[in-house]
Design a protein around this motif. Structure first.
Motif, PDB file in Angstrom:
ATOM      1  N   SER A 102      87.443  83.389  -9.918  1.00  0.00           N
ATOM      2  CA  SER A 102      87.267  82.077  -9.977  1.00  0.00           C
ATOM      3  C   SER A 102      86.977  81.575 -11.474  1.00  0.00           C
ATOM      4  N   VAL A 154      88.216  85.411  -2.838  1.00  0.00           N
ATOM      5  CA  VAL A 154      87.867  84.814  -4.014  1.00  0.00           C
ATOM      6  C   VAL A 154      86.781  85.404  -4.514  1.00  0.00           C
ATOM      7  N   ASP A 155      86.701  86.062  -5.820  1.00  0.00           N
ATOM      8  CA  ASP A 155      85.507  86.567  -6.337  1.00  0.00           C
ATOM      9  C   ASP A 155      85.029  87.793  -5.397  1.00  0.00           C
ATOM     10  N   LEU A 169      87.053  73.373  -6.756  1.00  0.00           N
ATOM     11  CA  LEU A 169      87.826  74.845  -6.667  1.00  0.00           C
ATOM     12  C   LEU A 169      89.048  74.638  -5.537  1.00  0.00           C
ATOM     13  N   TRP A 217      87.303  83.163   1.536  1.00  0.00           N
ATOM     14  CA  TRP A 217      87.114  81.833   0.990  1.00  0.00           C
ATOM     15  C   TRP A 217      86.619  81.047   2.235  1.00  0.00           C
ATOM     16  N   ILE A 267      89.922  80.443 -13.336  1.00  0.00           N
ATOM     17  CA  ILE A 267      90.617  79.091 -13.000  1.00  0.00           C
ATOM     18  C   ILE A 267      89.919  78.062 -13.666  1.00  0.00           C
ATOM     19  N   LEU A 326      92.746  75.751  -5.376  1.00  0.00           N
ATOM     20  CA  LEU A 326      93.194  76.963  -4.538  1.00  0.00           C
ATOM     21  C   LEU A 326      93.910  76.508  -3.222  1.00  0.00           C
TER      22      LEU A 326
END
Length: 309
Positions: free
Chosen positions: A231, A294-295, A252, A299, A234, A256
């Motif tokens: 992220s 995500v990371d 975010l 998510w 982004i 996404l």
């Protein structure tokens, strides 16, 4: 309203065609002479599902019909070549709407570098557009969803979150930020970048239509890999940040999972220098597919658009 054949004549009059076209619109079918394998794709745009006439002018709907189809051709690493457009509409639809729709189709064909070589007209209760687009691989292999390998870099070219932000604005009855609304009405496809990515060594590629997370999951499934989005890589567009603040939704999430972006997402070998206009968003990992994190975490939210969810 004029008759069917008068409408067809007005639509096809003065069309410009590319070098692939041997026989353009005007006969029972067009004739193309490709220089390599042909990519074929088709999409439906249905009123009140993909667009609302009260939200989008006819010109934008015509442009969008071409853009979302040609984007799929780009995602295969092909050069867009030709389109056919089938349009169904109510008998009492204003002729001015049709003229503006036609203008939008022609404008986006010119922007995408494709020839309009035919189509069909019909009456219907609501407006429905079906476009078939063709592309020429010109001797190159197609870039599919199945070539990503662990260690590859995940990169994107195009705008993410703008269309989703524009939709949120329209759903609230507002018209700004205008640039986000315009992006929802017709996406800005990075024309030419499919060939650029293929020539740079892209191992897998697709068009981001349902949302970045949902679409990258297709690469995971086809390639038998996992993908992790970083992220910190982004960038949240200013307009998206403002819409997120106004709606109480995470910014975010628009980027996404907003959907209808029609950016391109691709994977590249780690040693490859990304082409101009492409930016890294994540990494491909080993795994059995279907997993996009995500990371390094699942998510917590919608993954993207699903017509039948």
């Amino acid at each position: 309203m004029p008759g069917e054949f008068e409408l067809i004549s007005s639509i096809t009059e003065g069309l410009s065609v590319g070098d692939d076209v041997v026989l353009p619109a005007g006969d029972d079918a067009a004739v193309l002479r490709p220089a390599g394998d042909i990519v074929v794709t088709t999409d439906l745009l249905v009123e009140n599902v993909h667009f609302k006439r009260q939200w989008s002018p006819a010109r934008a709907i015509g442009r969008k019909a071409i853009a979302v189809n040609v984007s799929d051709v780009e995602s295969m690493g092909a050069r867009p070549s030709a389109v056919v457009v089938a349009l169904a509409f109510p008998r009492d639809l204003d002729r001015a709407w049709l003229d503006e729709f036609q203008e939008g189709v022609r404008a986006e064909c010119a922007a995408a570098g494709v020839s309009l070589v035919g189509g069909d007209l019909s009456s219907a209760a609501t407006v429905t557009v079906c476009v078939t687009a063709l592309g020429n691989l010109e001797g190159r292999p197609a870039v599919t969803r199945g070539g990503a390998r662990p260690g590859d870099v995940v990169a994107v070219c195009g705008r993410l979150g703008w269309s989703g932000g524009g939709l949120a604005v329209l759903q609230r009855g507002f018209g700004s930020p205008k640039d986000l609304v315009a992006e929802h009405q017709c996406p800005t496809v990075p024309y030419g970048q499919g060939v650029v990515a293929a020539s740079a060594g892209a191992t897998a590629m697709l068009d981001v239509s349902d949302g970045l997370l949902a679409d990258l999951a297709h690469i995971c499934e086809s390639s038998g890999v996992t993908i992790d989005i970083d992220s910190s890589l982004i960038e949240i567009p200013d307009g998206v940040a403002r819409v997120a603040a106004a709606t109480g939704r995470p910014a975010l999430g628009f980027v996404l999972a907003g959907g209808e972006d029609h950016a391109l997402a691709a994977t590249f070998p780690p040693s490859t220098a990304l082409p101009a206009g492409w930016y890294r968003v994540g990494t491909v990992g080993a795994g059995d597919g279907h997993v996009v994190t995500v990371d390094a975490q699942p998510w917590e939210g919608t993954q993207g658009w699903d017509h039948f969810a």
